[in-house]
Scaffold this motif. Structure first.
Motif, PDB file in Angstrom:
ATOM      1  N   GLU A  29       0.821  -1.213   0.000  1.00 44.00           N
ATOM      2  CA  GLU A  29       0.000   0.000   0.000  1.00 44.00           C
ATOM      3  C   GLU A  29       0.854   1.262   0.000  1.00 44.00           C
ATOM      4  O   GLU A  29       0.404   2.323  -0.443  1.00 44.00           O
ATOM      5  N   ALA A  30       2.114   1.162   0.485  1.00 41.09           N
ATOM      6  CA  ALA A  30       2.980   2.336   0.560  1.00 41.09           C
ATOM      7  C   ALA A  30       3.547   2.739  -0.795  1.00 41.09           C
ATOM      8  O   ALA A  30       4.241   3.753  -0.891  1.00 41.09           O
ATOM      9  N   SER A  31       3.241   1.967  -1.827  1.00 44.95           N
ATOM     10  CA  SER A  31       3.713   2.333  -3.163  1.00 44.95           C
ATOM     11  C   SER A  31       3.092   3.638  -3.651  1.00 44.95           C
ATOM     12  O   SER A  31       3.577   4.251  -4.610  1.00 44.95           O
ATOM     13  N   ASP A  32       2.022   4.100  -2.974  1.00 43.74           N
ATOM     14  CA  ASP A  32       1.408   5.372  -3.354  1.00 43.74           C
ATOM     15  C   ASP A  32       2.104   6.570  -2.714  1.00 43.74           C
ATOM     16  O   ASP A  32       1.678   7.703  -2.868  1.00 43.74           O
ATOM     17  N   GLY A  33       3.191   6.285  -1.960  1.00 49.21           N
ATOM     18  CA  GLY A  33       3.936   7.357  -1.317  1.00 49.21           C
ATOM     19  C   GLY A  33       3.508   7.640   0.104  1.00 49.21           C
ATOM     20  O   GLY A  33       4.160   8.426   0.805  1.00 49.21           O
ATOM     21  N   GLY A  34       2.433   7.016   0.564  1.00 44.51           N
ATOM     22  CA  GLY A  34       1.966   7.199   1.926  1.00 44.51           C
ATOM     23  C   GLY A  34       2.673   6.260   2.889  1.00 44.51           C
ATOM     24  O   GLY A  34       3.504   5.445   2.494  1.00 44.51           O
ATOM     25  N   PRO A  35       2.337   6.356   4.167  1.00 43.93           N
ATOM     26  CA  PRO A  35       2.966   5.484   5.153  1.00 43.93           C
ATOM     27  C   PRO A  35       2.462   4.057   5.029  1.00 43.93           C
ATOM     28  O   PRO A  35       1.386   3.808   4.476  1.00 43.93           O
ATOM     29  N   PRO A  36       3.215   3.089   5.534  1.00 46.01           N
ATOM     30  CA  PRO A  36       2.748   1.698   5.534  1.00 46.01           C
ATOM     31  C   PRO A  36       1.654   1.502   6.572  1.00 46.01           C
ATOM     32  O   PRO A  36       1.553   2.265   7.539  1.00 46.01           O
ATOM     33  N   ASN A  37       0.839   0.482   6.363  1.00 43.49           N
ATOM     34  CA  ASN A  37      -0.121   0.122   7.407  1.00 43.49           C
ATOM     35  C   ASN A  37       0.599  -0.202   8.701  1.00 43.49           C
ATOM     36  O   ASN A  37       0.182   0.211   9.783  1.00 43.49           O
ATOM     37  N   ASP A  38       1.681  -0.950   8.587  1.00 44.80           N
ATOM     38  CA  ASP A  38       2.432  -1.435   9.739  1.00 44.80           C
ATOM     39  C   ASP A  38       3.908  -1.100   9.529  1.00 44.80           C
ATOM     40  O   ASP A  38       4.570  -1.722   8.704  1.00 44.80           O
ATOM     41  N   PRO A  39       4.444  -0.132  10.253  1.00 43.86           N
ATOM     42  CA  PRO A  39       5.852   0.227  10.043  1.00 43.86           C
ATOM     43  C   PRO A  39       6.828  -0.829  10.514  1.00 43.86           C
ATOM     44  O   PRO A  39       7.999  -0.828  10.118  1.00 43.86           O
ATOM     45  N   PHE A  40       6.381  -1.761  11.359  1.00 45.24           N
ATOM     46  CA  PHE A  40       7.299  -2.679  12.020  1.00 45.24           C
ATOM     47  C   PHE A  40       7.750  -3.845  11.145  1.00 45.24           C
ATOM     48  O   PHE A  40       8.750  -4.488  11.456  1.00 45.24           O
ATOM     49  N   THR A  41       7.005  -4.156  10.096  1.00 41.53           N
ATOM     50  CA  THR A  41       7.437  -5.247   9.214  1.00 41.53           C
ATOM     51  C   THR A  41       8.143  -4.728   7.973  1.00 41.53           C
ATOM     52  O   THR A  41       8.487  -5.513   7.089  1.00 41.53           O
ATOM     53  N   THR A  42       8.373  -3.420   7.896  1.00 43.49           N
ATOM     54  CA  THR A  42       9.092  -2.873   6.754  1.00 43.49           C
ATOM     55  C   THR A  42      10.553  -3.291   6.801  1.00 43.49           C
ATOM     56  O   THR A  42      11.110  -3.607   7.861  1.00 43.49           O
ATOM     57  N   HIS A  43      11.175  -3.264   5.637  1.00 45.84           N
ATOM     58  CA  HIS A  43      12.599  -3.590   5.541  1.00 45.84           C
ATOM     59  C   HIS A  43      13.408  -2.648   6.426  1.00 45.84           C
ATOM     60  O   HIS A  43      14.353  -3.075   7.119  1.00 45.84           O
ATOM     61  N   ARG A  44      13.064  -1.371   6.459  1.00 45.44           N
ATOM     62  CA  ARG A  44      13.867  -0.400   7.201  1.00 45.44           C
ATOM     63  C   ARG A  44      13.801  -0.624   8.707  1.00 45.44           C
ATOM     64  O   ARG A  44      14.805  -0.423   9.399  1.00 45.44           O
ATOM     65  N   PHE A  45      12.636  -1.041   9.240  1.00 47.55           N
ATOM     66  CA  PHE A  45      12.560  -1.277  10.682  1.00 47.55           C
ATOM     67  C   PHE A  45      13.316  -2.539  11.062  1.00 47.55           C
ATOM     68  O   PHE A  45      14.141  -2.532  11.991  1.00 47.55           O
ATOM     69  N   LEU A  46      13.050  -3.641  10.376  1.00 49.35           N
ATOM     70  CA  LEU A  46      13.720  -4.894  10.702  1.00 49.35           C
ATOM     71  C   LEU A  46      15.227  -4.784  10.474  1.00 49.35           C
ATOM     72  O   LEU A  46      16.021  -5.346  11.237  1.00 49.35           O
ATOM     73  N   SER A  47      15.628  -4.047   9.435  1.00 51.41           N
ATOM     74  CA  SER A  47      17.060  -3.837   9.188  1.00 51.41           C
ATOM     75  C   SER A  47      17.696  -2.997  10.287  1.00 51.41           C
ATOM     76  O   SER A  47      18.854  -3.214  10.657  1.00 51.41           O
ATOM     77  N   ALA A  48      16.947  -2.031  10.818  1.00 55.36           N
ATOM     78  CA  ALA A  48      17.475  -1.219  11.920  1.00 55.36           C
ATOM     79  C   ALA A  48      17.782  -2.094  13.130  1.00 55.36           C
ATOM     80  O   ALA A  48      18.803  -1.903  13.808  1.00 55.36           O
ATOM     81  N   LEU A  49      16.916  -3.046  13.404  1.00 57.32           N
ATOM     82  CA  LEU A  49      17.184  -3.976  14.493  1.00 57.32           C
ATOM     83  C   LEU A  49      18.449  -4.783  14.235  1.00 57.32           C
ATOM     84  O   LEU A  49      19.266  -5.000  15.139  1.00 57.32           O
ATOM     85  N   GLU A  50      18.607  -5.235  12.994  1.00 56.11           N
ATOM     86  CA  GLU A  50      19.750  -6.076  12.656  1.00 56.11           C
ATOM     87  C   GLU A  50      21.051  -5.286  12.628  1.00 56.11           C
ATOM     88  O   GLU A  50      22.059  -5.692  13.218  1.00 56.11           O
TER      89      GLU A  50
END
Length: 395
Positions: A29-50
């Motif tokens: 859904e974020a392909s429209d430029g808006g925020p994701p429904n769930d920020p926590f499963t995005t690549h950027r959040f999970l990568s930040a943890l790693e």
């Protein structure tokens, strides 16, 4: 498409997965430029943890992400970890571990499909549009087979959606119910409109709490995007360390995690700080979803009455109303949230236990637990702060 045409792999980290490929499944859904429904499963959040070392080697969260490919592209994925303990999950299975180990088994490692340290409901099986059914079945089959082939005690999928619970149960996974408190936006124009839906006594109490909190001797400010600066994270790190040391013994997240958030996720966060003479003395960190504000962490270096309620709950409601969001998830536990307009809701998880005897015992427990959770939610909702009498004059 048949399951034989789907290739399953396990990757020890997201460094080998392109962000666009992962997010095409996690947040299309974020392909429209808006925020994701769930920020926590995005690549950027999970990568930040790693990248920050918050998960991975030495943390008890060994990276084992599931990837399903077909037609030359990733069609489904799931954040999965081999767990060496049960910390940072918020769906508690310590009694299961003790029972299995008393019987002579090794409960750990186990497999966990989850977002570490994040008791927020969201999709755990991330599916590219057009591959929902085949991708879901392939990931569930792969996760259960890995559990059995490696002689592991169990597989756990925590804080999944209700739709995933239903679909997973249909494939033979055991469903579990738990409880949180969420605030729901009934089309309120502002905070006063929300207060108007409460009983007179609760309305007066919240107004008094906000007045006491806001008289702490400073100002309250909310920061997001480019307004966030490194010194804000320096302050919040001290708050987080203090809270983590008191609640968990040691903080789960490293200092580098907050630097990674500043680098790649500052548009996804709302940091509320109480500042006195230009110095932050308390703060609450929220993550911004498309339709939900997620309250995550709080801390303070000074005690001021009611400031916790103001920063964590009331400021989050203010922000959600201003953004037109329908809900605030304020994290795990906390019956004190009920009096502040947060209502009990059911949270879901799924589990797979290969051993038939252990599975039967856990299944019996889950049935009884689900009845208890349902009853608690019914009773607590009846004690909620919302007005049940005819519309009264606000005071």
């Amino acid at each position: 498409m048949t399951e034989r045409e789907i290739e399953i792999s396990v990757t020890p980290g997201l460094g080998d997965v392109a962000p666009g490929d992962w997010d095409a499944c996690a947040c299309p859904e974020a392909s429209d430029g808006g925020p994701p429904n769930d920020p926590f499963t995005t690549h950027r959040f999970l990568s930040a943890l790693e990248r920050s070392g918050s998960v991975g080697e030495g943390t008890g969260w060994q990276l084992q992400h599931l990837i399903a490919r077909a037609e030359g592209k990733i069609i489904a994925c799931a954040p999965m970890y081999a767990k060496g303990h049960s910390q940072g999950e918020y769906i508690f299975d310590h009694n299961w571990a003790h029972a299995w180990e008393r019987a002579g088994g090794d409960y750990y490692p186990k497999l966990q499909i989850a977002v570490p340290f994040t008791p927020a409901t969201g999709r755990r099986f991330l599916l590219r549009p057009g591959f929902e059914e085949t991708g879901f079945r392939a990931l569930v089959q792969a996760a259960t087979q890995l559990t059995e082939q490696n002689d592991l005690s169990s597989l756990h999928i925590t804080f999944c959606t209700e739709a995933e619970r239903t679909a997973g149960a249909a494939l033979g996974l055991m469903a579990r119910s738990s409880q949180q408190y969420h605030w729901f936006n009934d089309g309120y124009a502002d905070f006063d409109a929300f207060l108007g839906a409460l009983s007179s006594r609760k309305r007066k109490t919240i107004r008094r709490e906000r007045a006491v909190a806001q008289a702490f001797g400073g100002t309250i400010a909310a920061y997001t995007g480019d307004a966030l600066r490194p010194e804000h994270w320096d302050a919040f790190w001290h708050f987080y360390q203090d809270t983590g040391a008191r609640k968990w013994g040691r903080p789960y997240l490293t200092r580098a995690f907050f630097d990674a958030v500043q680098e790649t996720m500052r548009d996804d966060v709302l940091l509320v700080l109480a500042e006195r003479d230009g110095t932050p003395v308390a703060g609450a960190l929220n993550f911004i979803g498309r339709d939900t504000m997620y309250g995550r962490y709080w801390g303070a270096v000074e005690h001021h009455p009611m400031l916790h309620f103001e920063l964590c709950y009331y400021q989050a409601i203010d922000a959600a109303i201003a953004r037109g969001q329908s809900r605030v998830e304020a994290g795990a536990q906390g019956e004190h949230k009920l009096a502040r307009g947060y209502l009990p809701v059911t949270c879901h998880s799924l589990h797979h236990i290969p051993d038939p005897g252990f599975r039967a015992a856990v299944s019996q427990f889950l049935t009884a637990e689900a009845r208890a959770v349902e009853h608690d939610i019914e009773v607590l909702t009846a004690y909620g702060p919302f007005r049940r009498e005819p519309v009264e004059e606000q005071q």
